[in-house]
Design a protein around this motif. Sequence first.
Motif, PDB file in Angstrom:
ATOM      1  N   ALA A  74      19.936 -43.532 -42.691  1.00 40.50           N
ATOM      2  CA  ALA A  74      18.527 -43.361 -42.382  1.00 40.50           C
ATOM      3  C   ALA A  74      18.336 -41.967 -41.659  1.00 40.50           C
ATOM      4  O   ALA A  74      17.447 -41.239 -41.518  1.00 40.50           O
ATOM      5  CB  ALA A  74      17.800 -44.481 -41.669  1.00 40.50           C
ATOM      6  N   ALA A  75      19.118 -41.688 -40.557  1.00 41.99           N
ATOM      7  CA  ALA A  75      19.002 -40.807 -39.696  1.00 41.99           C
ATOM      8  C   ALA A  75      19.635 -39.402 -40.674  1.00 41.99           C
ATOM      9  O   ALA A  75      18.942 -38.483 -40.179  1.00 41.99           O
ATOM     10  CB  ALA A  75      19.974 -41.054 -38.600  1.00 41.99           C
ATOM     11  N   ILE A  76      20.743 -39.625 -41.531  1.00 37.39           N
ATOM     12  CA  ILE A  76      20.640 -38.258 -42.307  1.00 37.39           C
ATOM     13  C   ILE A  76      19.528 -37.887 -43.149  1.00 37.39           C
ATOM     14  O   ILE A  76      19.182 -36.773 -42.975  1.00 37.39           O
ATOM     15  CB  ILE A  76      21.968 -38.528 -43.254  1.00 37.39           C
ATOM     16  N   CYS A  77      18.856 -38.928 -43.670  1.00 39.60           N
ATOM     17  CA  CYS A  77      17.548 -38.705 -44.372  1.00 39.60           C
ATOM     18  C   CYS A  77      16.549 -37.787 -43.600  1.00 39.60           C
ATOM     19  O   CYS A  77      15.898 -36.961 -43.865  1.00 39.60           O
ATOM     20  CB  CYS A  77      17.012 -39.784 -44.947  1.00 39.60           C
ATOM     21  N   LEU A  78      16.470 -38.301 -42.381  1.00 37.89           N
ATOM     22  CA  LEU A  78      15.278 -37.918 -41.430  1.00 37.89           C
ATOM     23  C   LEU A  78      15.739 -36.466 -41.037  1.00 37.89           C
ATOM     24  O   LEU A  78      14.886 -35.547 -40.836  1.00 37.89           O
ATOM     25  CB  LEU A  78      15.084 -38.649 -40.028  1.00 37.89           C
ATOM     26  N   LEU A 100      14.459 -40.854 -35.139  1.00 40.48           N
ATOM     27  CA  LEU A 100      15.715 -40.519 -34.652  1.00 40.48           C
ATOM     28  C   LEU A 100      16.589 -40.739 -33.360  1.00 40.48           C
ATOM     29  O   LEU A 100      17.414 -41.348 -33.113  1.00 40.48           O
ATOM     30  CB  LEU A 100      15.942 -39.121 -34.817  1.00 40.48           C
ATOM     31  N   PHE A 101      15.588 -40.393 -32.338  1.00 37.93           N
ATOM     32  CA  PHE A 101      16.047 -41.011 -30.969  1.00 37.93           C
ATOM     33  C   PHE A 101      16.296 -42.441 -30.724  1.00 37.93           C
ATOM     34  O   PHE A 101      17.134 -42.878 -30.119  1.00 37.93           O
ATOM     35  CB  PHE A 101      14.949 -40.419 -30.022  1.00 37.93           C
ATOM     36  N   THR A 105      19.855 -44.317 -30.146  1.00 38.04           N
ATOM     37  CA  THR A 105      20.345 -44.990 -29.044  1.00 38.04           C
ATOM     38  C   THR A 105      20.861 -46.353 -29.586  1.00 38.04           C
ATOM     39  O   THR A 105      21.843 -46.658 -28.731  1.00 38.04           O
ATOM     40  CB  THR A 105      18.821 -45.445 -28.491  1.00 38.04           C
ATOM     41  N   ASP A 106      20.483 -46.975 -30.621  1.00 32.69           N
ATOM     42  CA  ASP A 106      20.931 -48.051 -31.255  1.00 32.69           C
ATOM     43  C   ASP A 106      22.490 -47.872 -31.476  1.00 32.69           C
ATOM     44  O   ASP A 106      23.471 -48.776 -31.296  1.00 32.69           O
ATOM     45  CB  ASP A 106      20.078 -48.517 -32.258  1.00 32.69           C
ATOM     46  N   LYS A 112      23.989 -36.590 -30.316  1.00 35.66           N
ATOM     47  CA  LYS A 112      22.774 -36.554 -31.145  1.00 35.66           C
ATOM     48  C   LYS A 112      21.575 -37.051 -30.468  1.00 35.66           C
ATOM     49  O   LYS A 112      20.594 -36.477 -30.429  1.00 35.66           O
ATOM     50  CB  LYS A 112      23.086 -37.330 -32.401  1.00 35.66           C
ATOM     51  N   GLY A 113      21.993 -37.923 -29.489  1.00 36.58           N
ATOM     52  CA  GLY A 113      20.642 -38.517 -28.738  1.00 36.58           C
ATOM     53  C   GLY A 113      20.201 -37.332 -27.669  1.00 36.58           C
ATOM     54  O   GLY A 113      19.057 -37.265 -27.713  1.00 36.58           O
ATOM     55  N   VAL A 114      21.228 -36.680 -27.301  1.00 34.55           N
ATOM     56  CA  VAL A 114      20.850 -35.732 -26.119  1.00 34.55           C
ATOM     57  C   VAL A 114      19.968 -34.607 -26.813  1.00 34.55           C
ATOM     58  O   VAL A 114      19.084 -34.120 -26.523  1.00 34.55           O
ATOM     59  CB  VAL A 114      22.019 -35.227 -25.233  1.00 34.55           C
ATOM     60  N   TYR A 115      20.875 -34.159 -27.850  1.00 40.86           N
ATOM     61  CA  TYR A 115      20.055 -33.120 -28.826  1.00 40.86           C
ATOM     62  C   TYR A 115      18.663 -33.644 -29.261  1.00 40.86           C
ATOM     63  O   TYR A 115      17.758 -32.420 -29.189  1.00 40.86           O
ATOM     64  CB  TYR A 115      21.088 -32.864 -30.020  1.00 40.86           C
TER      65      TYR A 115
END
Length: 457
Positions: A74-78, A100-101, A105-106, A112-115
């Motif tokens: 899902a993150a790749i799609c977003l 995405l955040f 987090t999950d 990637k979270g910091v970015y």
Amino acid sequence: MNNRRAFLTLFFSIIYVLAFAQNEQQQKLLTLLSEGRYFESRDLYNEIHDTLDFDEELYYEYWMCKFMNRKDSAAICLEKMLEDYPEFVGNGAMSIYIELFNIYTDLKDKEKGVYTYKRVMEYLKDNPYGINEEDIPVLKKETEERFACFKQLVNEPPIKLRRKKTSDSLKIEGKDKLWLNAKFNGFVHKALFDIGGGTYCTMSRNCAEKIGVKYNTSKIVKKPFNNTDMQIIMDSIEIGDIVLYNIPIQLLDHDISQYLPDSIKNDSIEMEDFDSVKDEIGSPMLGLPMMQLIGRLLIDYENNTISFPDIHTKISEEPNLFFYNGVYMHAKLNKQDFIGQLDTGADSYIEIDSVFYEKHKNDIPIDTMTVKKPYNLAMFHHTWVDMPYQIPDNLKITFDNKQISPPSDDENPIRIYSIQPIWSTKIFDGVIGYDFFKKIGKRVLLDLDNMRLEAIE
């Protein structure tokens, strides 16, 4: 939470890209996806997929990953939406960043979270789509609060699962729900598999102290109910041949008896029943994230056991469950499509929301002969006493193209009442309780890796 903050949270939880559909069918598909209508959107996609543009295909793919709880995909799609289709995303970029955040987090993906946090703050600074200036400080504060929680979570030890070489099965310790004995840091305690629970594990502080859990009262992480709940990390939880390490435990410390009317408090028999429910609620509840981590649960009702098979040959490639802030399944009630949330923590059979009934009341006659006994409901945060309800008459239930027998016990009938106002998450048409599981087959597989619920025998 004030009304303005609640509005912003709702507004930015939805990806507003629906205006870009080129025709009515495409618009319908995008609307069904954003409303969480997995089965309907899947069927419509099969009809019209040849007419979709690349950006609409990607949006559909994102939702399918989300429905199947495949967070990485899902993150790749977003990310691809933001990079390749900015026109399609438009002013929905903020909600994509937040999604995405939440995913990172999950997944505890620190980099990637910091970015993503930096991108959100930059987006709010530039404000390319003209968010109301009064809302910017609120959104920044919410983002900073998310980031503070994120930093704490990603620094916790990683959650791990180990399977022992023995294929042990566990005895189910109750008839009404999926109770079993688990070991918490080596201490045996009765626990409940509750697919309706949104945390890895929940228990009362009293229960934690009873099993010897040490915790720091200054380590407050989450406050969902009464500003006193906290989260700790359990070193190990052993369930049959599964050992889980570094599991977050939500500790609750509040008294739901305060919500009881005096008529119950002054009745010793009623209070005795309530106290048993209260003790049950305080016991360890193993929620959906833990069940997803385990993957597959095989319930053998003939031998009254549960096991956790590691390998399973799928009977069908087609999922009949989907994830949408909970796990949902499709059934038919008197030939009418019914989407119910699975809740093994509920001892009910099927509970029908009154909105669904009003929509289909011509197809669902009401039983006016059965004497309706008082119905009381207790949850973590509240209790409801003597709730008004109706009972459907001679309801025909179909699941996975098989007719399922209705409950024969008048003590636990199918009920129709207003569910949505009291439920903590979105309810489509109602709730499927644990009593329904026992009617599917002699051996029932709940496969959360492949999103299947099916009878093996």
